[in-house]
Design a protein around this motif. Sequence first.
Motif, PDB file in Angstrom:
ATOM      1  N   GLN A 115      -7.431 -10.053  -3.890  1.00  7.46           N
ATOM      2  CA  GLN A 115      -7.882 -11.504  -3.867  1.00  7.46           C
ATOM      3  C   GLN A 115      -7.304 -12.729  -4.789  1.00  7.46           C
ATOM      4  OE1 GLN A 115     -11.926 -11.104  -4.332  1.00  7.46           O
ATOM      5  NE2 GLN A 115     -12.589 -13.408  -3.696  1.00  7.46           N
ATOM      6  N   ARG A 164      -4.250 -12.944  -5.307  1.00  4.65           N
ATOM      7  CA  ARG A 164      -2.718 -13.526  -4.713  1.00  4.65           C
ATOM      8  C   ARG A 164      -2.923 -13.877  -3.785  1.00  4.65           C
ATOM      9  NH1 ARG A 164      -0.957  -7.614  -3.782  1.00  4.65           N
ATOM     10  NH2 ARG A 164      -2.715  -6.746  -4.896  1.00  4.65           N
ATOM     11  N   PHE A 165      -3.966 -13.644  -2.750  1.00  2.00           N
ATOM     12  CA  PHE A 165      -4.507 -14.268  -1.474  1.00  2.00           C
ATOM     13  C   PHE A 165      -4.492 -15.501  -1.853  1.00  2.00           C
ATOM     14  CE2 PHE A 165      -6.146 -15.526   2.370  1.00  2.00           C
ATOM     15  CZ  PHE A 165      -5.157 -15.505   3.612  1.00  2.00           C
ATOM     16  N   GLU A 166      -5.608 -15.741  -2.701  1.00  4.82           N
ATOM     17  CA  GLU A 166      -5.754 -17.257  -3.008  1.00  4.82           C
ATOM     18  C   GLU A 166      -5.435 -17.909  -3.226  1.00  4.82           C
ATOM     19  OE1 GLU A 166      -9.483 -16.665  -5.358  1.00  4.82           O
ATOM     20  OE2 GLU A 166     -10.939 -16.218  -3.746  1.00  4.82           O
ATOM     21  N   GLY A 178      -1.694 -17.220   0.129  1.00  2.86           N
ATOM     22  CA  GLY A 178      -2.222 -16.715   1.472  1.00  2.86           C
ATOM     23  C   GLY A 178      -1.161 -18.117   2.135  1.00  2.86           C
ATOM     24  N   HIS A 179      -0.733 -19.085   1.482  1.00  6.71           N
ATOM     25  CA  HIS A 179      -0.248 -20.254   3.059  1.00  6.71           C
ATOM     26  C   HIS A 179       1.335 -20.079   2.990  1.00  6.71           C
ATOM     27  CE1 HIS A 179      -0.563 -22.000  -1.409  1.00  6.71           C
ATOM     28  NE2 HIS A 179       0.701 -22.249  -1.216  1.00  6.71           N
ATOM     29  N   LEU A 211       2.695 -17.448   3.534  1.00  8.46           N
ATOM     30  CA  LEU A 211       3.178 -16.734   4.477  1.00  8.46           C
ATOM     31  C   LEU A 211       3.137 -17.829   6.244  1.00  8.46           C
ATOM     32  CD1 LEU A 211      -0.176 -14.240   4.334  1.00  8.46           C
ATOM     33  CD2 LEU A 211       2.462 -13.590   4.287  1.00  8.46           C
ATOM     34  N   MET A 214       1.924  -9.252  -0.465  1.00  8.93           N
ATOM     35  CA  MET A 214       0.846  -9.127   0.292  1.00  8.93           C
ATOM     36  C   MET A 214       0.316  -7.471   1.067  1.00  8.93           C
ATOM     37  SD  MET A 214      -0.403 -13.154   0.512  1.00  8.93           S
ATOM     38  CE  MET A 214      -0.048 -14.361  -0.212  1.00  8.93           C
ATOM     39  N   LEU A 235      -8.324  -9.052   4.433  1.00  4.67           N
ATOM     40  CA  LEU A 235      -7.722 -10.947   4.910  1.00  4.67           C
ATOM     41  C   LEU A 235      -8.334 -11.134   5.647  1.00  4.67           C
ATOM     42  CD1 LEU A 235      -4.032  -9.895   4.871  1.00  4.67           C
ATOM     43  CD2 LEU A 235      -4.693 -10.825   2.742  1.00  4.67           C
ATOM     44  N   ALA A 245      -4.994 -14.200   8.729  1.00 11.73           N
ATOM     45  CA  ALA A 245      -3.961 -14.146   8.317  1.00 11.73           C
ATOM     46  C   ALA A 245      -3.711 -12.810   8.420  1.00 11.73           C
ATOM     47  CB  ALA A 245      -4.608 -14.272   6.588  1.00 11.73           C
ATOM     48  N   ARG A 294       0.596 -13.169   8.469  1.00 11.36           N
ATOM     49  CA  ARG A 294       1.283 -11.752   7.498  1.00 11.36           C
ATOM     50  C   ARG A 294       1.804 -10.564   7.998  1.00 11.36           C
ATOM     51  NH1 ARG A 294      -1.569  -7.358   4.346  1.00 11.36           N
ATOM     52  NH2 ARG A 294      -1.770  -6.663   6.530  1.00 11.36           N
TER      53      ARG A 294
END
Length: 700
Positions: free
Chosen positions: A458, A460-462, A465-466, A468, A483, A491, A495, A499
Amino acid sequence: MQQPSPQTVLGDFDDASFTHNGVASHFTRDGPSFKVRTEGEDGRPADFVVAWVFGFEPLQQYLVDVGGGRVQVLQTAWDTRTKANGGQRWFHLYPDEAIPPGDSLHWTGRDQNWNYMCAECHSTHVRKGYDPDTDTYDTRSSELDVACESCHGPASRHLAWAENPLTDSGPGLVSLRGPEAAWIMDPQRGIATRSAERTDHSQTETCARCHSRRSVFSEDYRHGAPLLDTHRLSLLEEPLYYADGQIRDEVYVHGSFLQSRMYAAGVTCSDCHDPHSLTVRGRGNDRCAGCHLPERFDTTDHHHHGAESQGSHCVECHMPSRTYMGIDERRDHSFRIPRPGLSASLGSPSACASCHEDRLPGWAAERVAAWRGDAPSPPPHYGEVLRAARDGATEATEGLQSLILGGEAPGIVRATATALLTPAPNATFLDTIRLSSRDPDALVRLASLTPLTGIDPQSRFELAGHLLEDPIRAVRIEAARVMADIPANGLPSGAVPKRDAALAELRGGLLLNSDRPESWLNLGLLEVARGDLAAADAAYVRALALDGRFVPAIVNLADLRRQQNRDAEGEALLQDALGIGDTAEVRHALGLLLVRGQRLSEALEQLELAARAAPSHPRYGYVFGIALESAGRVSEALETLSDHHRRHPSDPDTLVALATLSRKHARPREALAWAERLLALNPTSPGPQRLVQELQAGLP
């Protein structure tokens, strides 16, 4: 790169012989053919025909087509220098090594393969054309040598523009000069400045395509586009660079140049080099005089050496050289100010030592300090921080964060510092990564993903995530890799396609290099992250089909067997790997397998061998200490973990183990001391805070 002929072949093929470490090579002419009789892939002498020649100064290499489109580079080369300069002789590129057949460095091995290692930078518009199903190549290029289109792009664009100059496509061939500007001398500083800030780096990045240490993940190179769309640049990492960024391994200039004040000021390659004549502009110190006023810098007051002495030459102090390929001197392009004191503390080369070999390291530092007199001491150097981080020093984290967020260090330095960060569940680490992931420099954004593998999905994505959908492909595909293990339901729905699209680009890059076992290894790791163990199994097997001695694939296949409840097969694999090379990685993996099989005494032997063989590895000593405690050898366990902590003071796992094991074995004050050190590493983390409070409450 040229076809062999009496005009292009510079080596002695007139019944000449050369022997290296017991391996004899014999060079002859047979009509129009040039032949070499030397050790082949099977270890037996065989005859090979020279298919192409490579280079002409200061050495020439010879290429052999060994079948299946595979072209290999002989390691015996011809020294083209004059006899007076030590040339006109055959020599081996690895003079101090005996390289047996089967080794990747043998001339028949994968690391001497022209199709992968050399072709892109020595020919024009290369398509490698590897077929993994047949393990053959159909490598093609539009021109055998480096030609205009290598740098400027397809001439067809230029022809289209010539036929219709009003077209919106522009002048066709990519211009590498950028917007026009002039260098204007500042008489007060004695240094020229650019009349307009440089905002276009297409020339430097075009040169960097070949003049850098990098990997290729796409053949879809577009002239004028960012290099990181198709290539991944190496950072200032071991063993490529010394801690202060000086060249160590063969890194081909660009990574050095990015560190320089010259690059920051807007200097480009063509300011000093003529790319068409392959010459450096000017002679001697005149090369520097256009931007550095001779009356200020070409004086004994500046260089403190006798006029016309070697020490009076700008390049000797500011561009020290290092020799590669036995005889080829390359100059460091970071244009650094010599700091012999720093070199002494970091173990990096000192420019002074190239002339003053008979002097102790401290001598040059004392001389420079005397020259400086009352002038302020030079500021701290990023090399000190990078060295501390490489050594795992506790204080390195704060220094890294200052480098990253200060904004003054070169981008490649800040990227290197970012990649060296140790993951930690605290606000400072998270904020640093959050800011780095939005840095204007794509290298820093790319590096911000490296420490994320150690934190929860979580977060990592926060944090990233942008990335990607970053405009730079290298960043997108690394974000997808980091990810890859997050399930689709973990996700946001929007996203998932981003991804997956980036993962497709990642797979494409790995398959482009499917002639390398490393690519199949990375594909296997990707499939493990995605939960497809059958696909991972197939990828590891493909890696070993290319190179049965590729130990990382053996170790990962053995670990996959663990996940498939097939540890007996895994043990056989690891025992085979020990026969290939007695490495810490294999010993550690075997030790863990034996622990799972409850063969603790055998496991301890392997884990101890791994920890001793690689004391710099942060995991091996920690695991060995835990295993000792499991075997009831508590005092040895605590002593081992304590020693390991001294080598890796920033490793939180070791501190957690020391605190919890001391607590478990009735050593409450020692436990509290270790817990307080852990809290100092992560002052905002609730886990260490809670542990310290519990231990304090339990004290009498």
